[in-house]
Scaffold this active site. Structure first.
Site, PDB file in Angstrom:
ATOM      1  N   LYS A  60      63.178 -21.921  62.700  1.00 22.17           N
ATOM      2  CA  LYS A  60      62.531 -21.529  61.728  1.00 22.17           C
ATOM      3  C   LYS A  60      62.412 -22.959  60.556  1.00 22.17           C
ATOM      4  O   LYS A  60      63.366 -23.593  60.602  1.00 22.17           O
ATOM      5  CB  LYS A  60      63.242 -20.229  61.010  1.00 22.17           C
TER       6      LYS A  60
ATOM      7  N   ARG B  60      63.592  -7.476  68.676  1.00 18.67           N
ATOM      8  CA  ARG B  60      63.065  -6.587  69.475  1.00 18.67           C
ATOM      9  C   ARG B  60      63.718  -6.481  71.044  1.00 18.67           C
ATOM     10  O   ARG B  60      63.783  -5.484  71.447  1.00 18.67           O
ATOM     11  CB  ARG B  60      61.622  -6.494  69.649  1.00 18.67           C
TER      12      ARG B  60
END
Length: 462
Positions: free
Chosen positions: A237, A311
């Site tokens: 990121k 997830r």
């Protein structure tokens, strides 16, 4: 926050808070005296909704708080008053509308995260009468505080170990039992994706699995994403996106807050909480884009982006939960930026195919001033998760980036097949701008409404 609400009988004196409208203000001022009237004129206070003023009165100070003709302008509106009040005890004057909701708004706004501060701030308490259910409000406030405290704690002090120990402490407090699977044992016990996501950190990944309640009672299982910090992994990121990643365990924090409410109120359910706890770090052994991971379910998963790690760990945890076919399976996760693009930070989406449960959540969330919005599990979008080399990709492979929150929910749905009702919440877990009942920082989202749903369904009362 619980300590901010007390019984009137337990305080020697307190300052009244009067509900006023623009029409009723003159009548209230008549009872308070000329000094209060003059002070209102000097401060140009007219009783508009959600405005307030501390005024002198014939019998001491009083607080004027603007409401609408039909009641509070917002269920948590009284929370907007708290920051401007001096230290001390207060009470709602006779006739104040929605006293229980007003008390909740007041108490929620007294929260502050003071772990790293020398000054713990001002103490303000609201004295309430017997019409307010202090036990119920205390249960809710304790759950919200737990969630907020966990989210606000930085990752240097809240690693996978500390998060899993928070699960241990909560269940020990209420007489629950469970276990923690750590490090390489995750592979031995078939949690390969939890291990893959967390193995690059110097702090070993783990999975906490705890239960409480009568084994014969209806099974309610909660699964929370426990990514204590998300660098993005090898798909690193940028700094601006990494700044708030201490909150990436917000799903786990909210699940624990809800579990606290369930156990403290002794709901007649068999509660199970599963929290995979990992740090998505960067190292030579980090999982990579293009890797193909096995899963507990047996499906192979192609990795499209290591920054979509939540997830993956949820998939293993949901597969574990699904093996015993609970009546209700709830998962919560700070999962996608797409949910924030669609609905903003204050309105988390939820996904379920159970129409009755979906309606119950919508109704209870609105009544609790705990907003949620149903989104569709749109099956045609499953094609966006197609992989040519594995059973499924975990991100949208269309190249267009469409429907990010929906496709994440659809991915998770592939790991749930035996459960009675499953619902997924894609929460933000953070209040970026202070508002009544919601101080800036870590936030409990959806759990007050969910607590009411579960209470109504299993105990027959809110």
């Amino acid at each position: 926050m619980r300590e901010s609400l007390v019984r009137k009988s337990d305080v020697s004196s307190s300052t009244p808070i009067h509900a006023v409208t623009e029409a009723s203000l003159p009548q209230v001022l008549d009872g308070l005296g000329s000094a209060a009237l003059n002070w209102c004129k000097v401060n140009d206070f007219a009783g508009k909704p959600a405005t307030s003023l501390l005024v002198p009165g014939a019998d001491g100070a009083a607080v004027l708080f603007g409401v609408e003709d039909g009641g509070l302008s917002h269920p948590l509106a009284l929370g907007g008053l708290v920051a401007g009040l001096p230290e001390g005890d207060y009470h709602l004057a006779e006739g104040f509308p929605d006293p229980e909701q007003a008390a909740l708004g007041f108490a929620l706004s007294t929260y502050s995260f003071t772990r790293y501060l020398k000054n713990e701030g001002k103490t303000r308490r609201l004295a309430v009468d017997e019409t307010v259910d202090l036990d119920r409000l205390g249960t809710i406030l304790d759950g919200v505080q737990l969630a907020r405290d966990l989210i606000n704690t930085p990752a240097n002090d809240l690693g996978p170990g500390e998060l899993s120990q928070a699960v241990v402490a909560l269940f020990k407090q209420h007489g629950g039992t469970g276990r923690i699977v750590i490090g390489e044992d995750l592979l031995e016990e078939n949690f390969p994706m939890v291990h893959a996501v967390g193995k690059a950190s110097s702090r070993a990944p783990r999975l906490a699995d705890f239960t409480w309640g009568d084994e014969a009672a209806p099974k309610v299982t909660l699964v929370g994403k426990g990514v204590i910090f998300d660098t993005g992994g090898l798909n690193l990121k940028p700094g601006s996106s990494m700044a708030l990643m201490k909150k990436d365990m917000g799903g786990a924090a909210n699940v624990l807050g809800l579990a606290s409410m369930i156990m403290a109120s002794k709901l007649p359910v068999r509660l199970r909480v599963i929290v995979p706890c990992v740090e998505n770090a960067v190292a030579g052994n980090a999982f990579r884009p293009g890797d193909i991971l096995s899963s507990r379910k047996g499906l192979t998963v192609e990795i499209g982006n290591t920054d979509a790690e939540g997830r993956l760990i949820l998939a293993d945890a949901l597969a574990l939960a699904d093996e015993e076919s609970p009546e209700i399976l709830i998962d919560m996760a700070t999962l996608t930026g797409a949910a924030r693009v669609a609905l903003g930070p204050d309105l988390p989406p939820y996904y379920t195919d159970d129409e009755e449960l979906a309606e119950d959540i919508a109704v209870m969330a609105e009544a609790a001033a705990d907003p949620l919005w149903r989104m569709p599990l749109w099956q045609p979008y499953l094609k966006y998760l197609d992989s040519k080399v594995a059973d499924i990709n975990h991100i949208n492979t269309s190249g267009a980036g469409f429907a990010g929150s929906i496709t994440a929910a659809l991915f998770l749905s592939r790991f749930v097949e035996n459960t009675g009702s499953w619902v997924h919440f894609d929460i933000f877990g953070w209040t970026p701008m202070e508002k009544p009942g919601k101080p800036m920082g870590g936030e409990a989202q959806g759990i007050r409404g969910l607590f009411d749903v579960l209470s109504e369904r299993f105990a027959g009362a809110q």
